[in-house]
Design a protein around this motif. Structure first.
Motif, PDB file in Angstrom:
ATOM      1  N   GLU A 143       5.425   3.701   1.722  1.00 21.88           N
ATOM      2  CA  GLU A 143       4.968   2.493   1.040  1.00 21.88           C
ATOM      3  C   GLU A 143       5.402   1.254   1.801  1.00 21.88           C
ATOM      4  OE1 GLU A 143       4.962   0.429  -3.380  1.00 21.88           O
ATOM      5  OE2 GLU A 143       6.253   2.150  -3.023  1.00 21.88           O
ATOM      6  N   GLY A 144       4.494   0.293   1.902  1.00 27.12           N
ATOM      7  CA  GLY A 144       4.803  -0.975   2.545  1.00 27.12           C
ATOM      8  C   GLY A 144       3.541  -1.775   2.748  1.00 27.12           C
ATOM      9  N   GLU A 145       3.635  -2.805   3.551  1.00 30.86           N
ATOM     10  CA  GLU A 145       2.465  -3.611   3.877  1.00 30.86           C
ATOM     11  C   GLU A 145       1.571  -2.843   4.857  1.00 30.86           C
ATOM     12  OE1 GLU A 145       1.664  -6.493   2.392  1.00 30.86           O
ATOM     13  OE2 GLU A 145       3.445  -6.143   1.159  1.00 30.86           O
ATOM     14  N   TRP A 146       0.285  -3.169   4.839  1.00 34.71           N
ATOM     15  CA  TRP A 146      -0.713  -2.473   5.656  1.00 34.71           C
ATOM     16  C   TRP A 146      -0.250  -2.282   7.108  1.00 34.71           C
ATOM     17  CZ3 TRP A 146      -5.509  -0.223   4.966  1.00 34.71           C
ATOM     18  CH2 TRP A 146      -6.244   0.017   6.130  1.00 34.71           C
ATOM     19  N   ASP A 147       0.085  -3.375   7.775  1.00 34.33           N
ATOM     20  CA  ASP A 147       0.421  -3.297   9.201  1.00 34.33           C
ATOM     21  C   ASP A 147       1.643  -2.438   9.471  1.00 34.33           C
ATOM     22  OD1 ASP A 147      -1.762  -4.854   9.926  1.00 34.33           O
ATOM     23  OD2 ASP A 147      -0.608  -6.717   9.984  1.00 34.33           O
ATOM     24  N   GLU A 148       2.660  -2.536   8.622  1.00 34.13           N
ATOM     25  CA  GLU A 148       3.864  -1.750   8.872  1.00 34.13           C
ATOM     26  C   GLU A 148       3.640  -0.270   8.577  1.00 34.13           C
ATOM     27  OE1 GLU A 148       6.956  -3.724   6.657  1.00 34.13           O
ATOM     28  OE2 GLU A 148       6.026  -3.299   4.737  1.00 34.13           O
ATOM     29  N   VAL A 149       2.887   0.039   7.519  1.00 28.25           N
ATOM     30  CA  VAL A 149       2.595   1.444   7.208  1.00 28.25           C
ATOM     31  C   VAL A 149       1.745   2.071   8.315  1.00 28.25           C
ATOM     32  CG1 VAL A 149       1.330   2.980   5.636  1.00 28.25           C
ATOM     33  CG2 VAL A 149       2.878   1.234   4.716  1.00 28.25           C
ATOM     34  N   MET A 150       0.694   1.368   8.712  1.00 23.85           N
ATOM     35  CA  MET A 150      -0.182   1.931   9.739  1.00 23.85           C
ATOM     36  C   MET A 150       0.535   2.066  11.087  1.00 23.85           C
ATOM     37  SD  MET A 150      -2.529   2.785   7.921  1.00 23.85           S
ATOM     38  CE  MET A 150      -4.011   3.226   8.760  1.00 23.85           C
ATOM     39  N   ALA A 151       1.470   1.174  11.379  1.00 29.11           N
ATOM     40  CA  ALA A 151       2.256   1.300  12.615  1.00 29.11           C
ATOM     41  C   ALA A 151       3.101   2.566  12.589  1.00 29.11           C
ATOM     42  CB  ALA A 151       3.137   0.068  12.813  1.00 29.11           C
ATOM     43  N   VAL A 152       3.666   2.885  11.433  1.00 28.94           N
ATOM     44  CA  VAL A 152       4.473   4.108  11.314  1.00 28.94           C
ATOM     45  C   VAL A 152       3.580   5.342  11.429  1.00 28.94           C
ATOM     46  CG1 VAL A 152       5.991   5.446   9.798  1.00 28.94           C
ATOM     47  CG2 VAL A 152       6.291   2.964   9.994  1.00 28.94           C
ATOM     48  N   VAL A 153       2.414   5.319  10.797  1.00 28.32           N
ATOM     49  CA  VAL A 153       1.476   6.446  10.909  1.00 28.32           C
ATOM     50  C   VAL A 153       1.097   6.655  12.375  1.00 28.32           C
ATOM     51  CG1 VAL A 153      -0.836   7.283  10.310  1.00 28.32           C
ATOM     52  CG2 VAL A 153       0.607   6.231   8.557  1.00 28.32           C
ATOM     53  N   MET A 209       0.836  -1.179   0.000  1.00 26.97           N
ATOM     54  CA  MET A 209       0.000   0.000   0.000  1.00 26.97           C
ATOM     55  C   MET A 209       0.877   1.237   0.000  1.00 26.97           C
ATOM     56  SD  MET A 209      -1.448   0.482   3.931  1.00 26.97           S
ATOM     57  CE  MET A 209      -2.553   1.784   3.557  1.00 26.97           C
ATOM     58  N   ILE A 210       0.314   2.289  -0.531  1.00 29.48           N
ATOM     59  CA  ILE A 210       0.926   3.608  -0.440  1.00 29.48           C
ATOM     60  C   ILE A 210      -0.004   4.447   0.417  1.00 29.48           C
ATOM     61  CG2 ILE A 210       1.653   5.680  -1.669  1.00 29.48           C
ATOM     62  CD1 ILE A 210       1.845   3.982  -4.186  1.00 29.48           C
ATOM     63  N   ALA A 211       0.555   5.157   1.383  1.00 32.61           N
ATOM     64  CA  ALA A 211      -0.247   6.061   2.204  1.00 32.61           C
ATOM     65  C   ALA A 211       0.400   7.438   2.189  1.00 32.61           C
ATOM     66  CB  ALA A 211      -0.363   5.546   3.635  1.00 32.61           C
ATOM     67  N   ALA A 212      -0.410   8.429   1.896  1.00 35.24           N
ATOM     68  CA  ALA A 212       0.017   9.820   2.005  1.00 35.24           C
ATOM     69  C   ALA A 212      -0.676  10.365   3.242  1.00 35.24           C
ATOM     70  CB  ALA A 212      -0.380  10.612   0.777  1.00 35.24           C
ATOM     71  N   PHE A 213       0.113  10.906   4.161  1.00 37.23           N
ATOM     72  CA  PHE A 213      -0.510  11.405   5.374  1.00 37.23           C
ATOM     73  C   PHE A 213       0.154  12.681   5.852  1.00 37.23           C
ATOM     74  CE2 PHE A 213       2.982   9.064   7.151  1.00 37.23           C
ATOM     75  CZ  PHE A 213       3.247   9.610   8.395  1.00 37.23           C
ATOM     76  N   SER A 214      -0.600  13.389   6.659  1.00 39.39           N
ATOM     77  CA  SER A 214      -0.139  14.636   7.259  1.00 39.39           C
ATOM     78  C   SER A 214      -0.587  14.645   8.708  1.00 39.39           C
ATOM     79  CB  SER A 214      -0.757  15.817   6.507  1.00 39.39           C
ATOM     80  OG  SER A 214      -0.502  17.029   7.172  1.00 39.39           O
ATOM     81  N   VAL A 215       0.343  14.933   9.599  1.00 34.38           N
ATOM     82  CA  VAL A 215       0.003  15.096  11.012  1.00 34.38           C
ATOM     83  C   VAL A 215       0.335  16.529  11.408  1.00 34.38           C
ATOM     84  CG1 VAL A 215       0.174  12.696  11.770  1.00 34.38           C
ATOM     85  CG2 VAL A 215       2.234  14.066  11.650  1.00 34.38           C
ATOM     86  N   THR A 216      -0.607  17.176  12.053  1.00 36.62           N
ATOM     87  CA  THR A 216      -0.431  18.574  12.449  1.00 36.62           C
ATOM     88  C   THR A 216      -0.789  18.738  13.907  1.00 36.62           C
ATOM     89  OG1 THR A 216      -1.098  19.253  10.223  1.00 36.62           O
ATOM     90  CG2 THR A 216      -1.108  20.946  11.938  1.00 36.62           C
ATOM     91  N   PRO A 217       0.143  19.271  14.697  1.00 37.21           N
ATOM     92  CA  PRO A 217      -0.188  19.544  16.093  1.00 37.21           C
ATOM     93  C   PRO A 217      -1.141  20.728  16.189  1.00 37.21           C
ATOM     94  CG  PRO A 217       2.111  20.108  15.628  1.00 37.21           C
ATOM     95  CD  PRO A 217       1.515  19.582  14.368  1.00 37.21           C
ATOM     96  N   LEU A 218      -2.114  20.627  17.064  1.00 40.25           N
ATOM     97  CA  LEU A 218      -3.063  21.710  17.303  1.00 40.25           C
ATOM     98  C   LEU A 218      -2.941  22.150  18.750  1.00 40.25           C
ATOM     99  CD1 LEU A 218      -6.163  20.173  15.491  1.00 40.25           C
ATOM    100  CD2 LEU A 218      -4.515  21.805  14.570  1.00 40.25           C
ATOM    101  N   GLY A 219      -3.107  23.436  18.959  1.00 40.06           N
ATOM    102  CA  GLY A 219      -3.070  23.965  20.316  1.00 40.06           C
ATOM    103  C   GLY A 219      -1.683  24.327  20.802  1.00 40.06           C
ATOM    104  N   VAL A 220      -0.720  24.443  19.871  1.00 40.35           N
ATOM    105  CA  VAL A 220       0.650  24.772  20.272  1.00 40.35           C
ATOM    106  C   VAL A 220       1.161  26.053  19.610  1.00 40.35           C
ATOM    107  CG1 VAL A 220       1.293  22.405  20.805  1.00 40.35           C
ATOM    108  CG2 VAL A 220       1.622  23.263  18.486  1.00 40.35           C
ATOM    109  N   GLY A 221       0.281  26.778  18.946  1.00 38.15           N
ATOM    110  CA  GLY A 221       0.694  27.994  18.268  1.00 38.15           C
ATOM    111  C   GLY A 221       0.986  27.745  16.797  1.00 38.15           C
ATOM    112  N   ALA A 222       1.548  28.758  16.164  1.00 35.05           N
ATOM    113  CA  ALA A 222       1.752  28.718  14.718  1.00 35.05           C
ATOM    114  C   ALA A 222       2.984  27.928  14.301  1.00 35.05           C
ATOM    115  CB  ALA A 222       1.855  30.139  14.172  1.00 35.05           C
TER     116      ALA A 222
END
Length: 101
Positions: free
Chosen positions: A44-54, A1-14
């Protein structure tokens, strides 16, 4: 699988760059094929390994912020490898063909 993701902290300012850098550090340490741009990190990787990294990347954000926004898009094709590169190469090939017309 390929996963494109974005994580953004909220509540810590700009200024969220340091927290995002920690999340990207986790992705790069995973050893899975990955690429980071201004909007997303693709992995990119197998489902379980990609989701573990996310999850680990998300946990890095919630360690320093009271809230985290996660945007995730996935292309799930069992048995397919190297799709992250192959998909781009296919588009580039078509662009080159069209340039020759």
């Amino acid at each position: 699988m390929i996963a494109a993701f974005s994580v953004t902290p909220l509540g810590v300012g700009a200024d969220v760059g340091r927290a995002v850098a920690e999340a990207v550090r986790i992705v790069r340490a995973s050893g899975l094929p990955n690429e980071t741009n201004a909007m997303f990190t693709t992995i990119e990787g197998e489902w379980d390994e990609v989701m573990a990294v996310v999850k680990q990347a998300t946990d890095a954000i919630t360690a320093v912020a009271p809230r985290c926004s996660l945007v995730l898009k996935a292309d799930i094709r069992p048995g397919v490898t190297n799709a992250m590169t192959a998909k781009v190469e296919t588009v580039e090939r078509y662009l080159a063909e069209d340039a020759d017309l």
